[in-house]
Motif scaffolding. Structure first.
Motif, PDB file in Angstrom:
ATOM      1  N   THR A   1    -109.980  52.543  32.815  1.00 32.00           N
ATOM      2  CA  THR A   1    -109.040  52.787  31.715  1.00 32.00           C
ATOM      3  C   THR A   1    -107.823  53.579  32.190  1.00 32.00           C
ATOM      4  OG1 THR A   1    -110.268  54.768  30.995  1.00 32.00           O
ATOM      5  CG2 THR A   1    -110.826  52.677  29.949  1.00 32.00           C
TER       6      THR A   1
ATOM      7  N   ARG B   1    -105.590  50.979  33.755  1.00 33.29           N
ATOM      8  CA  ARG B   1    -104.918  50.185  32.725  1.00 33.29           C
ATOM      9  C   ARG B   1    -103.805  50.994  32.061  1.00 33.29           C
ATOM     10  NH1 ARG B   1    -106.561  45.757  35.118  1.00 33.29           N
ATOM     11  NH2 ARG B   1    -108.651  45.031  34.559  1.00 33.29           N
TER      12      ARG B   1
ATOM     13  N   TYR C   1    -101.734  48.878  35.504  1.00 37.37           N
ATOM     14  CA  TYR C   1    -102.399  47.927  36.401  1.00 37.37           C
ATOM     15  C   TYR C   1    -103.147  46.900  35.557  1.00 37.37           C
ATOM     16  CZ  TYR C   1    -105.023  46.150  40.405  1.00 37.37           C
ATOM     17  OH  TYR C   1    -105.543  45.346  41.396  1.00 37.37           O
ATOM     18  N   ASP C   2    -102.644  45.666  35.535  1.00 37.59           N
ATOM     19  CA  ASP C   2    -103.236  44.642  34.677  1.00 37.59           C
ATOM     20  C   ASP C   2    -103.876  43.498  35.454  1.00 37.59           C
ATOM     21  OD1 ASP C   2    -100.973  43.452  35.665  1.00 37.59           O
ATOM     22  OD2 ASP C   2    -100.027  43.095  33.712  1.00 37.59           O
TER      23      ASP C   2
ATOM     24  N   GLY D   1    -110.204  45.395  30.141  1.00 46.63           N
ATOM     25  CA  GLY D   1    -109.392  44.371  30.795  1.00 46.63           C
ATOM     26  C   GLY D   1    -110.258  43.404  31.588  1.00 46.63           C
TER      27      GLY D   1
ATOM     28  N   GLU E   1    -112.213  48.988  25.750  1.00 46.60           N
ATOM     29  CA  GLU E   1    -111.533  47.845  26.361  1.00 46.60           C
ATOM     30  C   GLU E   1    -111.280  48.143  27.844  1.00 46.60           C
ATOM     31  OE1 GLU E   1    -110.321  44.568  27.467  1.00 46.60           O
ATOM     32  OE2 GLU E   1    -110.916  44.728  25.349  1.00 46.60           O
TER      33      GLU E   1
END
Length: 354
Positions: free
Chosen positions: A196, A199, A203-204, A228, A226
């Motif tokens: 997390t 993200r 960083y995706d 990713g 969440e």
């Protein structure tokens, strides 16, 4: 800072009804232990790390998330009967009023608030004070006695900003785009928190996981966290992992499993990465000081926030925090409980995923 807590002059002092036994901290008028290190009849468990959530207890009370973690990790050994208790909800066990409030350590982690005979005691378990998208934030509760850990209870331990440490990792990835970056993380808490933080830093790209980390990530997602896109690293081809970010248990980083990676940069996310010798001993090229425990300043601030006139220190660097508290006019003593790990193992020792 919370207002000073004013003890009830007619209260029964907590050391008359809370005892240190070989099994752990025992609440006598309730007939239960908190985080027992041996199987007992009744246990309240603060969180799912294996040095706090041990198998074999007959009756277990914990938050729903902690019970889910225990069921996943221990199976039938999680307890003969499991009783969920949501944050903030109260119940009475024997002669003791009990409620759970967030500890901010990992998903489901809780402090245990006990009230009996005019006294309030808070057993904090393991906790941290920093923002963490993966779990509810620590809630200071004014009390007569605050029972605190001291994993990083020395002034030398002052954790840097989390996003700054993640920035070091992303910078290394930009400098060495052809190399894999493998980060040692513990399966419960550190893995999901690092994801997390990545993200939140933008960083995706997919993050690759060692197989031992996948079940807990699924459980976190089931609880609304969440993460990713995650991919299994175990079956990936070496070429596929070139330039990739891979998370793995610390033990896997050092063994033959890591040979599948393309010229890996070895990193480790732990509060102990502040100690250079520990990083060198583990062969860590990129130490990341990211902890799920309060550092020295946060421990000291917490004592001020809860306003307790008395503090009991359960495990860690007990002497320094006792000395600090005494200097602030707080009665303090070390309980010297045995059987709890420091963050170098995160309570994961002996589980194959550490």
């Amino acid at each position: 800072m919370s207002a000073a807590f004013h003890p009830n002059p007619d209260r029964l002092h907590p050391d008359r009804w809370i005892k240190v036994r070989p099994e752990g901290l025992y609440v006598e008028p309730g007939g239960f232990h908190i985080d027992p290190v041996r199987p007992v009849e009744r246990a309240i468990v603060t969180h799912g790390h294996s040095d706090h959530a041990r198998p074999g207890n007959r009756h277990v009370l914990a938050t729903p998330a902690t019970l889910a973690i225990m069921r996943q990790r221990i199976g039938e050994g999680a307890g003969g009967s499991l009783q969920p208790l949501e944050y903030g909800k109260g119940l009475t066990i024997g002669e003791v009023a009990v409620r759970l409030v967030p500890a901010g350590h990992v998903l489901g982690s809780a402090q245990v608030v006990l009230e009996h005979a005019g006294s309030r005691v808070v057993v904090s378990g393991d906790y941290k004070r920093r923002h963490d998208r993966t779990c509810a934030a620590f809630e200071p509760v004014p009390c007569d006695v605050f029972v605190t850990e001291a994993t990083f209870g020395l002034p030398v331990f002052r954790h840097p900003p989390d996003l700054g440490e993640v920035g070091k990792l992303l910078h290394s990835m930009s400098l060495f785009p052809e190399r894999s970056h493998v980060v040692g993380v513990y399966a419960l808490g550190k893995c999901q928190r690092l994801i997390t933080l990545l993200r939140a830093s933008g960083y995706d790209r997919p993050i690759w996981l060692h197989g031992a980390l996948e079940p807990m990530c699924r459980l976190y997602r089931e609880h609304g966290v969440e993460l990713g896109e995650l991919r299994p690293a175990t079956a990936a081809a070496k070429e596929e992992l070139k330039g990739a970010l891979v998370l793995a248990p610390p033990s896997a980083v050092a063994d033959r499993w890591a040979r599948r990676l393309a010229d890996p940069v070895v990193a480790m996310a732990s509060g102990w990465m502040r100690v250079r010798q520990r990083a060198r001993q583990r062969g860590v090229e990129l130490p990341l000081v990211i902890s799920d425990h309060a550092d020295w300043d946060e421990l000291c601030r917490t004592l001020e926030d809860v306003g307790a006139p008395e503090v009991w220190v359960t495990h860690g660097r007990e002497e320094a925090l006792v000395h600090y508290a005494t200097g602030r006019g707080i009665r303090a003593r070390a309980l010297a409980l045995i059987g709890f790990e420091d963050e170098d193992s995160e309570g994961e020792s002996g589980e194959g995923a550490s």
